[in-house]
Design a protein around this motif. Structure first.
Motif, PDB file in Angstrom:
ATOM      1  N   PRO A 194       0.831  -1.208   0.000  1.00  0.00           N
ATOM      2  CA  PRO A 194       0.000   0.000   0.000  1.00  0.00           C
ATOM      3  C   PRO A 194       0.870   1.264   0.000  1.00  0.00           C
ATOM      4  CG  PRO A 194       0.026  -0.977   2.182  1.00  0.00           C
ATOM      5  CD  PRO A 194       0.725  -1.944   1.257  1.00  0.00           C
ATOM      6  N   ALA A 195       0.338   2.299  -0.465  1.00  0.00           N
ATOM      7  CA  ALA A 195       1.080   3.563  -0.519  1.00  0.00           C
ATOM      8  C   ALA A 195       1.351   4.061   0.910  1.00  0.00           C
ATOM      9  CB  ALA A 195       0.280   4.616  -1.296  1.00  0.00           C
ATOM     10  N   PRO A 196       2.549   4.631   1.090  1.00  0.00           N
ATOM     11  CA  PRO A 196       2.866   5.153   2.432  1.00  0.00           C
ATOM     12  C   PRO A 196       1.955   6.326   2.776  1.00  0.00           C
ATOM     13  CG  PRO A 196       4.527   5.861   0.848  1.00  0.00           C
ATOM     14  CD  PRO A 196       3.641   4.896   0.120  1.00  0.00           C
ATOM     15  N   PRO A 197       1.726   6.480   4.069  1.00  0.00           N
ATOM     16  CA  PRO A 197       0.863   7.603   4.472  1.00  0.00           C
ATOM     17  C   PRO A 197       1.570   8.939   4.218  1.00  0.00           C
ATOM     18  CG  PRO A 197       1.839   6.602   6.402  1.00  0.00           C
ATOM     19  CD  PRO A 197       2.204   5.725   5.221  1.00  0.00           C
ATOM     20  N   PRO A 198       0.868   9.927   4.036  1.00  0.00           N
ATOM     21  CA  PRO A 198       1.495  11.245   3.793  1.00  0.00           C
ATOM     22  C   PRO A 198       2.250  11.742   5.048  1.00  0.00           C
ATOM     23  CG  PRO A 198      -0.866  11.463   4.088  1.00  0.00           C
ATOM     24  CD  PRO A 198      -0.602  10.004   4.016  1.00  0.00           C
TER      25      PRO A 198
END
Length: 446
Positions: free
Chosen positions: A22-26
């Motif tokens: 999953p994409a890393p959190p901002p």
């Protein structure tokens, strides 16, 4: 337990493919730190470091200030007036009392002693610590010196002694009244004024005189405190022996009660030389009958003023005089006197003293220094007689006529006449006793 919904692959090949992460959190936006807080943090850090260093410094200074100093032996040191902390520290270092002037100054500031330091002369013990030095100088415990004023000196003589004392300061513009200052030992710091010493002597005299005057007996023929001082000054000049003062005072009290002239040799001296206090030679016959305001061979009663400054003991002797019937006394050759109730007894005593004086003169001996005056140079021996002249009649209940011995020398004092002289009853012909020890002379019977 993972709550993420499971995705079923659509085909076997798809199942073999890896699942993409999953994409890393901002990233959260970092807030900028306040410059003020940074400054406070730096200052706090520096304060902690400074406090640590200061504590270490204080501990070091405290340790050094309490450690024994380099002074090898006791030392007296004068701190000059208007000296500041820096000047005092440098002086102490030069004189070898401390090693670190800066440590001394810091210790003085830390303890609050820097503004209490006082000028003066101080005694420092060997190995004295800097802290002890501060305690001594800030307390003002200066070295005290002493000056001893003997009883029986005149005010002029006392002033001269004070002027010759280099530890005192200031001038004396006026000599105190005779009898107004109390002879004693007085302590003072270096630089104390001569005027202040005299003021202290005067205060002590007033206090002592008032206390003694309150204890006077009702039958004392002395009417004022000043008269007490006058008589005490005569007693003081007549004898230097403490055990004789009440007895000598008793003789003069008896004479006053009988209206007899006091006939005291020291009053002749004072009438001639005044405050100088001593003739420095024997009294001449012509001076005995010379009228002066103080010559008690001529005037009745007490002289107009004291002839010296009496001590406490002499004043107490007047109010506590011996209760005897004695009217006469003469020197006994040992520094004291022999007393008599009658003129006949007195003439015999004078005869003994005449022989002692003659023997001493033949042997080249010197008369006792305290025979009349106790002040240098030594005065003449006390060879008093009741009647100074060959034809003096008995007046005011006084003495009987006294004959001048044959062979008398002009200018010398009249001698008492002893009717037994040259006869078998002449005590001077008795060789069983030592004429140089008058106390061993046997009692003579008429």
């Amino acid at each position: 337990m993972n709550d993420t919904p499971r995705v079923a692959p659509k085909s076997p090949s798809e199942a073999l493919k890896p699942v993409a992460p999953p994409a890393p959190p901002p990233k959260a936006r970092r807030r900028r730190r306040s410059p003020f807080l940074s400054m406070l943090s730096g200052l706090f850090t520096l304060a902690l470091i400074g406090a640590g260093l200061a504590g270490a410094g204080i501990a070091l200074v405290s340790s050094q200030s309490k450690a024994p100093g380099p002074l090898a032996s006791d030392r007296v040191l004068i701190i000059p007036k208007e000296s500041g902390l820096t000047e005092i520290a440098e002086l102490l270092q030069r004189e070898g009392l401390i090693e670190h002037p800066l440590t001394f100054r810091i210790s003085a500031v830390m303890n609050g002693d820097w503004h209490k330091l006082q000028a003066g002369e101080y005694l420092f013990k060997a190995r004295v610590s800097p802290q002890e030095i501060l305690d001594i100088i800030s307390s003002g415990k200066v070295v005290e010196h002493s000056v001893t004023i003997p009883e029986g000196l005149t005010s002029e003589q006392i002033v001269e002694r004070l002027r010759n004392n280099d530890l005192l300061s200031g001038e004396i513009n006026q000599v105190p009244k005779e009898g107004s200052i109390l002879p004693d030992t007085y302590r003072f710091p270096r630089g104390f004024t001569r005027r202040a010493i005299l003021e202290r002597m005067a205060r002590d005299q007033s206090t002592v005189l008032a206390r003694i005057w309150e204890k006077r007996p009702a039958d004392l023929p002395i009417k004022t405190p000043q008269e007490l001082v006058i008589l005490a000054s005569i007693v003081e000049k007549e004898t230097g022996r403490a055990d004789e003062r009440p007895r000598v005072a008793g003789v003069f009290i008896n004479r006053l009660n009988r209206k007899m002239k006091l006939q005291s040799d020291p009053t002749i001296v004072y009438g001639i030389v005044g405050g100088k206090g001593t003739l420095g030679r024997p009294i001449q016959r012509s001076e005995i009958t010379e009228p002066t305001a103080y010559n008690t061979y001529v005037i009745p009663g007490l002289p107009p003023g004291p002839i010296a400054n009496p001590g406490r003991a002499a004043m107490e002797a007047v109010v506590n005089h011996s209760r005897t019937k004695e009217l006469y006394f003469v020197a006994d050759g040992s520094g004291g006197h022999v007393f008599a109730e009658t003129l006949e007894q007195h003439n015999r005593n004078v005869g003994r003293w005449r022989q002692i004086e003659s023997t001493r003169s033949q042997q080249g001996g010197k008369p006792p220094a305290d025979a009349i005056d106790k002040v240098e140079p030594p005065a003449a021996p006390d060879n008093r007689t009741e009647a100074p002249a060959t034809t003096q009649p008995a007046v005011d209940g006084g003495a009987l006529p006294v004959a001048q011995p044959a062979g008398g020398v002009a200018g010398t004092r009249a001698r008492a006449f002893d009717a037994s002289e040259g006869t078998a009853r002449d005590p001077l012909l008795n060789k069983t006793f030592d004429l140089n020890s008058p106390k061993q002379v046997p009692q003579l019977k008429p």
